[in-house]
Design a protein around this motif. Sequence first.
Motif, PDB file in Angstrom:
ATOM      1  N   LYS A  73       0.898  -1.416   0.175  1.00 20.42           N
ATOM      2  CA  LYS A  73       0.162   0.327   0.073  1.00 20.42           C
ATOM      3  C   LYS A  73       1.160   1.287   0.143  1.00 20.42           C
ATOM      4  O   LYS A  73       2.019   0.984   0.302  1.00 20.42           O
ATOM      5  N   ASN A  74       0.220   2.454  -0.281  1.00 17.93           N
ATOM      6  CA  ASN A  74       0.848   3.603  -0.617  1.00 17.93           C
ATOM      7  C   ASN A  74       0.221   4.462   0.007  1.00 17.93           C
ATOM      8  O   ASN A  74      -0.986   4.261   1.084  1.00 17.93           O
ATOM      9  N   ARG A  75       1.130   5.791   1.026  1.00 16.64           N
ATOM     10  CA  ARG A  75       0.692   7.032   1.480  1.00 16.64           C
ATOM     11  C   ARG A  75       0.932   7.792   1.772  1.00 16.64           C
ATOM     12  O   ARG A  75       2.154   8.550   1.277  1.00 16.64           O
ATOM     13  N   GLU A  76       0.439   8.629   1.572  1.00 22.60           N
ATOM     14  CA  GLU A  76       0.439  10.462   0.762  1.00 22.60           C
ATOM     15  C   GLU A  76       0.936  11.148   1.940  1.00 22.60           C
ATOM     16  O   GLU A  76      -0.011  10.986   2.985  1.00 22.60           O
ATOM     17  N   PHE A  77       2.180  11.703   2.358  1.00 24.33           N
ATOM     18  CA  PHE A  77       1.978  12.750   4.074  1.00 24.33           C
ATOM     19  C   PHE A  77       1.841  13.871   3.756  1.00 24.33           C
ATOM     20  O   PHE A  77       3.070  14.941   2.630  1.00 24.33           O
ATOM     21  N   LYS A  78       0.661  14.443   3.969  1.00 23.38           N
ATOM     22  CA  LYS A  78       0.346  15.993   3.488  1.00 23.38           C
ATOM     23  C   LYS A  78       1.154  16.790   4.145  1.00 23.38           C
ATOM     24  O   LYS A  78       0.261  18.048   4.379  1.00 23.38           O
ATOM     25  N   THR A  79       1.925  16.493   5.132  1.00 25.21           N
ATOM     26  CA  THR A  79       2.816  16.774   6.171  1.00 25.21           C
ATOM     27  C   THR A  79       3.786  17.231   5.301  1.00 25.21           C
ATOM     28  O   THR A  79       4.660  15.992   4.542  1.00 25.21           O
ATOM     29  N   ILE A  80       5.211  18.000   6.193  1.00 24.43           N
ATOM     30  CA  ILE A  80       6.635  18.343   6.136  1.00 24.43           C
ATOM     31  C   ILE A  80       6.974  16.841   6.887  1.00 24.43           C
ATOM     32  O   ILE A  80       6.360  17.159   8.263  1.00 24.43           O
ATOM     33  N   LEU A  81       7.753  15.806   6.924  1.00 23.79           N
ATOM     34  CA  LEU A  81       8.309  15.417   7.773  1.00 23.79           C
ATOM     35  C   LEU A  81       9.940  15.769   8.246  1.00 23.79           C
ATOM     36  O   LEU A  81      10.142  16.232   8.281  1.00 23.79           O
ATOM     37  N   THR A  82       9.546  15.407   9.344  1.00 22.51           N
ATOM     38  CA  THR A  82      10.526  15.658  10.302  1.00 22.51           C
ATOM     39  C   THR A  82      11.547  14.815  10.520  1.00 22.51           C
ATOM     40  O   THR A  82      12.194  13.511  10.162  1.00 22.51           O
ATOM     41  N   ASP A  83      13.057  15.753  11.098  1.00 24.39           N
ATOM     42  CA  ASP A  83      14.757  14.898  10.816  1.00 24.39           C
ATOM     43  C   ASP A  83      14.228  13.392  11.887  1.00 24.39           C
ATOM     44  O   ASP A  83      14.849  12.949  11.918  1.00 24.39           O
ATOM     45  N   CYS A  84      12.708  13.818  13.201  1.00 20.40           N
ATOM     46  CA  CYS A  84      12.876  12.805  13.285  1.00 20.40           C
ATOM     47  C   CYS A  84      11.999  11.715  13.121  1.00 20.40           C
ATOM     48  O   CYS A  84      12.356  10.355  13.318  1.00 20.40           O
ATOM     49  N   VAL A  85      11.104  11.957  11.797  1.00 18.90           N
ATOM     50  CA  VAL A  85      10.362  10.872  10.847  1.00 18.90           C
ATOM     51  C   VAL A  85      11.635  10.415  10.413  1.00 18.90           C
ATOM     52  O   VAL A  85      11.537   9.326   9.917  1.00 18.90           O
ATOM     53  N   LEU A  86      12.562  10.706  10.083  1.00 17.63           N
ATOM     54  CA  LEU A  86      13.288  10.311   8.908  1.00 17.63           C
ATOM     55  C   LEU A  86      14.690   9.699   9.230  1.00 17.63           C
ATOM     56  O   LEU A  86      15.565   9.216   8.947  1.00 17.63           O
ATOM     57  N   CYS A  87      14.815  10.283  10.746  1.00 20.26           N
ATOM     58  CA  CYS A  87      15.936   9.124  11.263  1.00 20.26           C
ATOM     59  C   CYS A  87      15.654   7.809  11.156  1.00 20.26           C
ATOM     60  O   CYS A  87      15.605   6.915  11.255  1.00 20.26           O
ATOM     61  N   ASP A  88      17.091   7.382  10.871  1.00 21.63           N
ATOM     62  CA  ASP A  88      17.487   5.885  10.458  1.00 21.63           C
ATOM     63  C   ASP A  88      18.061   5.093  11.673  1.00 21.63           C
ATOM     64  O   ASP A  88      19.170   4.764  11.507  1.00 21.63           O
ATOM     65  N   LYS A  89      18.193   5.906  12.950  1.00 19.55           N
ATOM     66  CA  LYS A  89      18.567   5.318  13.787  1.00 19.55           C
ATOM     67  C   LYS A  89      18.375   3.603  15.039  1.00 19.55           C
ATOM     68  O   LYS A  89      16.769   4.411  14.508  1.00 19.55           O
ATOM     69  N   CYS A  90      18.632   2.961  15.390  1.00 19.52           N
ATOM     70  CA  CYS A  90      18.166   1.730  15.533  1.00 19.52           C
ATOM     71  C   CYS A  90      17.584   2.752  16.939  1.00 19.52           C
ATOM     72  O   CYS A  90      18.061   3.194  17.584  1.00 19.52           O
ATOM     73  N   GLU A  91      16.549   1.467  17.339  1.00 17.27           N
ATOM     74  CA  GLU A  91      15.270   2.327  18.110  1.00 17.27           C
ATOM     75  C   GLU A  91      16.074   1.676  19.334  1.00 17.27           C
ATOM     76  O   GLU A  91      15.637   2.314  20.376  1.00 17.27           O
ATOM     77  N   ILE A  92      16.536   0.790  19.596  1.00 19.12           N
ATOM     78  CA  ILE A  92      17.281   0.037  20.248  1.00 19.12           C
ATOM     79  C   ILE A  92      18.263   1.460  21.254  1.00 19.12           C
ATOM     80  O   ILE A  92      19.030   1.419  20.605  1.00 19.12           O
TER      81      ILE A  92
END
Length: 109
Positions: A73-92
């Motif tokens: 599925k796809n999803r359009e994001f109608k808001t600017i994606l913040t650095d936190c959303v784009l962050c690629d750091k491991c969650e641990i």
Amino acid sequence: MSALEKPLEEQLNLAVNCTEFDTLWELHKSPYMNVRRAVARNSNIDSKIADNLIADPVLNVSYMAKLSSKATKNREFKTILTDCVLCDKCEIGLDCLECEEKKNKMLNS
């Protein structure tokens, strides 16, 4: 003990390292955003989990699910994606309140 009954740290470890579908299916329903985000980034999920997480109300989760190769599925994001959303750091061990990038950005503003 079900995966959702485990403490946050254990759920995160499972979400990042688990290869078992049933456990990942359970964890994709975790109340913890970072657990769901880690599940979305786990290469062992299937399209059903990825597609469910694309609909997650938390952008940090849905964006990572959208990036999954398993997503259909796809999803359009109608808001600017913040650095936190784009962050690629491991969650641990991730502590967003102590994020150096976020602190540096605030200092330079």
